[in-house]
Write a protein that holds these residues in place. Sequence first.
Motif, PDB file in Angstrom:
ATOM      1  N   PHE A 361      -8.407 -12.930   4.098  1.00  0.00           N
ATOM      2  CA  PHE A 361      -7.971 -12.990   2.702  1.00  0.00           C
ATOM      3  C   PHE A 361      -8.407 -11.748   1.934  1.00  0.00           C
ATOM      4  CE2 PHE A 361      -8.529 -17.875   3.151  1.00  0.00           C
ATOM      5  CZ  PHE A 361      -7.413 -17.929   3.976  1.00  0.00           C
ATOM      6  N   GLY A 362      -9.564 -11.179   2.286  1.00  0.00           N
ATOM      7  CA  GLY A 362     -10.023  -9.959   1.624  1.00  0.00           C
ATOM      8  C   GLY A 362      -9.082  -8.790   1.884  1.00  0.00           C
ATOM      9  N   VAL A 363      -8.602  -8.662   3.127  1.00  0.00           N
ATOM     10  CA  VAL A 363      -7.652  -7.598   3.450  1.00  0.00           C
ATOM     11  C   VAL A 363      -6.350  -7.796   2.678  1.00  0.00           C
ATOM     12  CG1 VAL A 363      -6.240  -6.612   5.289  1.00  0.00           C
ATOM     13  CG2 VAL A 363      -8.650  -7.129   5.709  1.00  0.00           C
ATOM     14  N   LEU A 364      -5.868  -9.032   2.596  1.00  0.00           N
ATOM     15  CA  LEU A 364      -4.629  -9.306   1.866  1.00  0.00           C
ATOM     16  C   LEU A 364      -4.777  -8.996   0.381  1.00  0.00           C
ATOM     17  CD1 LEU A 364      -3.490 -12.652   3.559  1.00  0.00           C
ATOM     18  CD2 LEU A 364      -2.549 -10.355   3.902  1.00  0.00           C
ATOM     19  N   GLN A 365      -5.930  -9.310  -0.204  1.00  0.00           N
ATOM     20  CA  GLN A 365      -6.177  -8.978  -1.613  1.00  0.00           C
ATOM     21  C   GLN A 365      -6.118  -7.473  -1.835  1.00  0.00           C
ATOM     22  OE1 GLN A 365      -9.191 -12.604  -3.025  1.00  0.00           O
ATOM     23  NE2 GLN A 365     -10.031 -10.706  -2.276  1.00  0.00           N
ATOM     24  N   LEU A 366      -6.725  -6.726  -0.932  1.00  0.00           N
ATOM     25  CA  LEU A 366      -6.736  -5.261  -1.049  1.00  0.00           C
ATOM     26  C   LEU A 366      -5.311  -4.710  -1.014  1.00  0.00           C
ATOM     27  CD1 LEU A 366      -9.116  -2.868   0.865  1.00  0.00           C
ATOM     28  CD2 LEU A 366      -6.667  -2.467   0.897  1.00  0.00           C
ATOM     29  N   VAL A 367      -4.522  -5.168  -0.053  1.00  0.00           N
ATOM     30  CA  VAL A 367      -3.156  -4.656   0.103  1.00  0.00           C
ATOM     31  C   VAL A 367      -2.304  -5.006  -1.114  1.00  0.00           C
ATOM     32  CG1 VAL A 367      -1.052  -4.863   1.482  1.00  0.00           C
ATOM     33  CG2 VAL A 367      -3.266  -4.685   2.623  1.00  0.00           C
ATOM     34  N   SER A 368      -2.528  -6.187  -1.701  1.00  0.00           N
ATOM     35  CA  SER A 368      -1.687  -6.629  -2.817  1.00  0.00           C
ATOM     36  C   SER A 368      -1.822  -5.727  -4.044  1.00  0.00           C
ATOM     37  CB  SER A 368      -2.028  -8.070  -3.198  1.00  0.00           C
ATOM     38  OG  SER A 368      -3.301  -8.156  -3.825  1.00  0.00           O
ATOM     39  N   ASN A 369      -2.962  -5.042  -4.204  1.00  0.00           N
ATOM     40  CA  ASN A 369      -3.139  -4.154  -5.360  1.00  0.00           C
ATOM     41  C   ASN A 369      -2.180  -2.972  -5.342  1.00  0.00           C
ATOM     42  OD1 ASN A 369      -5.163  -5.813  -6.204  1.00  0.00           O
ATOM     43  ND2 ASN A 369      -6.817  -4.309  -6.030  1.00  0.00           N
ATOM     44  N   PHE A 370      -1.671  -2.636  -4.158  1.00  0.00           N
ATOM     45  CA  PHE A 370      -0.725  -1.527  -4.065  1.00  0.00           C
ATOM     46  C   PHE A 370       0.541  -1.818  -4.862  1.00  0.00           C
ATOM     47  CE2 PHE A 370       2.715   0.857  -1.964  1.00  0.00           C
ATOM     48  CZ  PHE A 370       2.203   2.142  -2.069  1.00  0.00           C
ATOM     49  N   GLY A 371       0.869  -3.105  -5.049  1.00  0.00           N
ATOM     50  CA  GLY A 371       2.059  -3.467  -5.803  1.00  0.00           C
ATOM     51  C   GLY A 371       2.005  -2.992  -7.246  1.00  0.00           C
ATOM     52  N   PHE A 372       0.829  -3.067  -7.875  1.00  0.00           N
ATOM     53  CA  PHE A 372       0.710  -2.595  -9.254  1.00  0.00           C
ATOM     54  C   PHE A 372       0.897  -1.082  -9.341  1.00  0.00           C
ATOM     55  CE2 PHE A 372      -1.604  -6.643  -9.618  1.00  0.00           C
ATOM     56  CZ  PHE A 372      -0.961  -7.170 -10.728  1.00  0.00           C
ATOM     57  N   TYR A 373       0.393  -0.367  -8.331  1.00  0.00           N
ATOM     58  CA  TYR A 373       0.626   1.083  -8.289  1.00  0.00           C
ATOM     59  C   TYR A 373       2.125   1.368  -8.190  1.00  0.00           C
ATOM     60  CZ  TYR A 373       1.193   5.674  -6.152  1.00  0.00           C
ATOM     61  OH  TYR A 373       1.615   6.946  -5.861  1.00  0.00           O
ATOM     62  N   LEU A 374       2.817   0.596  -7.356  1.00  0.00           N
ATOM     63  CA  LEU A 374       4.255   0.786  -7.182  1.00  0.00           C
ATOM     64  C   LEU A 374       4.998   0.523  -8.493  1.00  0.00           C
ATOM     65  CD1 LEU A 374       6.029   1.512  -4.712  1.00  0.00           C
ATOM     66  CD2 LEU A 374       6.490  -0.949  -4.461  1.00  0.00           C
ATOM     67  N   LEU A 375       4.608  -0.532  -9.201  1.00  0.00           N
ATOM     68  CA  LEU A 375       5.240  -0.850 -10.478  1.00  0.00           C
ATOM     69  C   LEU A 375       4.992   0.256 -11.499  1.00  0.00           C
ATOM     70  CD1 LEU A 375       6.809  -2.873 -12.215  1.00  0.00           C
ATOM     71  CD2 LEU A 375       4.647  -4.031 -12.699  1.00  0.00           C
ATOM     72  N   ALA A 376       3.751   0.772 -11.541  1.00  0.00           N
ATOM     73  CA  ALA A 376       3.424   1.846 -12.479  1.00  0.00           C
ATOM     74  C   ALA A 376       4.208   3.116 -12.172  1.00  0.00           C
ATOM     75  CB  ALA A 376       1.918   2.128 -12.443  1.00  0.00           C
ATOM     76  N   GLU A 377       4.469   3.387 -10.896  1.00  0.00           N
ATOM     77  CA  GLU A 377       5.195   4.594 -10.507  1.00  0.00           C
ATOM     78  C   GLU A 377       6.700   4.449 -10.726  1.00  0.00           C
ATOM     79  OE1 GLU A 377       4.715   7.579  -9.680  1.00  0.00           O
ATOM     80  OE2 GLU A 377       2.637   7.792  -9.050  1.00  0.00           O
ATOM     81  N   LEU A 378       7.278   3.318 -10.314  1.00  0.00           N
ATOM     82  CA  LEU A 378       8.728   3.157 -10.357  1.00  0.00           C
ATOM     83  C   LEU A 378       9.229   2.694 -11.719  1.00  0.00           C
ATOM     84  CD1 LEU A 378       9.394   1.532  -6.862  1.00  0.00           C
ATOM     85  CD2 LEU A 378       9.466   3.941  -7.503  1.00  0.00           C
ATOM     86  N   GLY A 379       8.415   1.887 -12.411  1.00  0.00           N
ATOM     87  CA  GLY A 379       8.781   1.459 -13.755  1.00  0.00           C
ATOM     88  C   GLY A 379       9.648   0.218 -13.788  1.00  0.00           C
ATOM     89  N   LYS A 380       9.860  -0.247 -14.995  1.00  0.00           N
ATOM     90  CA  LYS A 380      10.662  -1.451 -15.249  1.00  0.00           C
ATOM     91  C   LYS A 380      12.110  -1.218 -14.812  1.00  0.00           C
ATOM     92  CE  LYS A 380      12.021  -4.454 -19.121  1.00  0.00           C
ATOM     93  NZ  LYS A 380      11.861  -4.688 -20.594  1.00  0.00           N
ATOM     94  N   GLY A 381      12.688  -2.217 -14.138  1.00  0.00           N
ATOM     95  CA  GLY A 381      14.097  -2.163 -13.758  1.00  0.00           C
ATOM     96  C   GLY A 381      14.388  -1.439 -12.469  1.00  0.00           C
ATOM     97  N   ALA A 382      13.357  -0.966 -11.758  1.00  0.00           N
ATOM     98  CA  ALA A 382      13.597  -0.165 -10.545  1.00  0.00           C
ATOM     99  C   ALA A 382      14.306  -0.967  -9.463  1.00  0.00           C
ATOM    100  CB  ALA A 382      12.269   0.377 -10.012  1.00  0.00           C
TER     101      ALA A 382
END
Length: 509
Positions: A361-382
């Motif tokens: 579960f710790g590894v899965l938590q770590l990987v899931s944070n990458f999603g926020f980076y992706l959202l910040a980079e691609l932006g709303k509506g991507a």
Amino acid sequence: MSAPPSPAFARAWRLSAILVLGFASGLPLALTGQAMQAWLTVDGVDLATIGFFGLVGVPYTFKFLWAPLMDRFEPPWLGRRRGWLALTQLALAALLWWMASLSPTATPGLFAIAAVAIAFLSASQDVVVDAYRTDLLPEAERGLGASVHVFAYRLAMILSGGIALIWAGQWASWPRVYETMALIMAACAVVSLLALPRVSAALKPLDSDPRRELLGFAAMLAGVAAGYWSARQALILLGLDPNDANRWIQLLFVMAEIALALPLAGWAARRAGFETLNRSLSSYFAQQGAAAFLALIILYKLGDAFAGSLTTPFLIKGMGFSQEEVGIANKVIGIWLTILGAFIGGLIMTRLALYRSLLLFGVLQLVSNFGFYLLAELGKGAWGAVMVPAFDWGFVAIDTPAALDWLLLTVIAGENISGGMGTVAFVALLMGLCNQRFTATHYAMLSAFAAVGRIYVSPLSGVLSQSIGWPAFFLFSIVVAVPGVVMVWWLRDALARLGRPQTDGMVDD
């Protein structure tokens, strides 16, 4: 005499009690966290100040200092656990009603005081809820009990952190939302008074001098005040100004004050003979690997704490989502996904040992944070959007169809499912580390260390996100998640040996 209840009925009653108390425990958290952040955001409070408002949750990290009083003293007639539950819940209802009458911009000082007081009482309620759950459930039911607790806790957060945002948008009134939450908390207090089963505790409270205990508690408070004042004066003597416009200087004052207050409080408690605190802490640190387990507890969810500390301002102000969108996606759908993750985690834990569950579960938590980076980079509506039809469930409604961002939903799904799985294993770890003679103090101390990341990263997150931007901030959250996973691997043998809590006998509460 009437026949004792059947084992199946007794088990259902226990789990129902955990369900109600998990809900009551989860309700206030968002009201001094994500929901309050939304209130501050729509009222125009700046991001760094919102980050500093995260420090209203400091009582969650100090609650083990007054938890011994809840182990030592018993409110009359109701019992040691149920009495404290009813008192804290009624007081929470009153304070939430008071906070509804305040404005974060017109009366910021009183607003902050109300928020700190609510956090203090919420932390106190958590002390008793955690102790009650640990005392009530036999070891065989603790995995399931942890899942039920997480389910109810997150269900409450759907209400106070998700539906609350929808209500606030529809009613155009955050005060009305907080009044509604006050009434719900009062209803929880009624249930605690009338419907909870009695529990068995491992031992009666210590037979210590109550006046000496109170004197020790007062000395501990004096130590907190002395530490706060000494750290502040030392930095002033170095030429620093606590009111400096530089947020990093303000952050340095806050952290130094807290860093010195805690050890001075502990020293004063030992000198004054705060026996319940002293003996309970000695009991915990006598076990093998005690300090290493504390490090694991701090680090395990540190990456999650960074990523989630400013999620609401990030989505509303940074990404341009509306309150209703955030309420539906992050606080309703997202928390249901957390509940799903909690149940998946509970099922996995019936097959995997605690160590393997924590590592996975710790590894899965770590990987899931990458999603926020992706959202910040691609932006709303991507990734486009999906339409949510209008609905009316009585307690919450949307008058017109709403568009929900696909990328946002994907990120929320990954973060919440993995977070729910990690939380179940984490709660099981905390219960396993408790000695039942000092359940309230031990669990309060362990969960206080668990809250260190969630509370203290908030002001740092506000300053850091303004300094380096959202994409770099979320990459940083991934990096700080790595040590927690490494600690699980390093403690694999100790986690495998972790047995049932120590107990010396059973007596009625």
